[in-house]
Scaffold this motif. Structure first.
Motif, short mmCIF file in Angstrom:
data_model
loop_
_atom_site.label_atom_id
_atom_site.label_comp_id
_atom_site.label_asym_id
_atom_site.label_seq_id
_atom_site.Cartn_x
_atom_site.Cartn_y
_atom_site.Cartn_z
N MET A 1 -11.92 -17.14 13.36
CA MET A 1 -11.42 -15.92 12.77
C MET A 1 -12.13 -14.74 13.42
O MET A 1 -13.34 -14.74 13.57
N GLU A 2 -11.35 -13.74 13.77
CA GLU A 2 -11.91 -12.56 14.40
C GLU A 2 -12.50 -11.63 13.35
O GLU A 2 -12.27 -11.79 12.16
N MET A 3 -13.27 -10.65 13.83
CA MET A 3 -13.93 -9.71 12.93
C MET A 3 -12.90 -8.94 12.10
O MET A 3 -13.12 -8.71 10.91
N GLY A 5 -10.05 -10.00 11.09
CA GLY A 5 -9.55 -10.93 10.08
C GLY A 5 -10.52 -11.07 8.92
O GLY A 5 -10.11 -11.16 7.76
N ILE A 6 -11.80 -11.09 9.23
CA ILE A 6 -12.83 -11.19 8.18
C ILE A 6 -12.83 -9.93 7.32
O ILE A 6 -12.87 -10.01 6.10
N ILE A 7 -12.75 -8.79 7.98
CA ILE A 7 -12.75 -7.52 7.24
C ILE A 7 -11.51 -7.42 6.37
O ILE A 7 -11.58 -7.02 5.20
N ALA A 9 -9.79 -9.89 5.14
CA ALA A 9 -9.94 -10.86 4.04
C ALA A 9 -10.82 -10.29 2.93
O ALA A 9 -10.54 -10.48 1.75
N ILE A 10 -11.86 -9.57 3.31
CA ILE A 10 -12.75 -8.96 2.31
C ILE A 10 -12.01 -7.87 1.55
O ILE A 10 -12.08 -7.79 0.32
N ILE A 40 -11.94 -12.90 -3.20
CA ILE A 40 -11.87 -13.46 -1.85
C ILE A 40 -11.47 -14.93 -1.90
O ILE A 40 -10.59 -15.38 -1.16
#
Length: 89
Positions: A1-3, A5-7, A9-10, A40
């Motif tokens: 997962m790219e950055m 995508g993480i952001i 998701a948060i 989350i």
């Protein structure tokens, strides 16, 4: 997962957690951080469930997926509230 995508998701988890908390009547005795964590987890599990049911990746807004996520978040908020309800901070 790219950055990104993480952001995302948060951010989606925060929204789902807050909406799940708003659905539950009364006062919840869990903090904002736990609400975000519940959101989350509910967003990730809800996306998985929607994909398994064939409800994800539709044209437009995925209302069914959002509904599943919000219900899961509400259940998570209730479960944590009942588990942590007797503890005083």
């Amino acid at each position: 997962m790219e950055m990104s995508g993480i952001i995302s998701a948060i951010v989606i988890g925060i929204v789902i957690g807050v909406l799940g908390r708003l659905v539950v009547p009364g006062r919840q005795r869990i903090g904002l951080l736990l609400t975000i964590v519940v959101g989350i987890v509910a967003a990730l599990v809800g996306t998985f469930i929607a994909a398994q049911l064939g409800l994800a990746e539709t044209k437009g807004v995925d209302w069914a997926e959002w509904g599943i996520q919000i219900v899961l978040a509400a259940l998570g908020v209730v479960a944590l509230d009942r588990t942590m309800g007797g503890r005083r901070r």
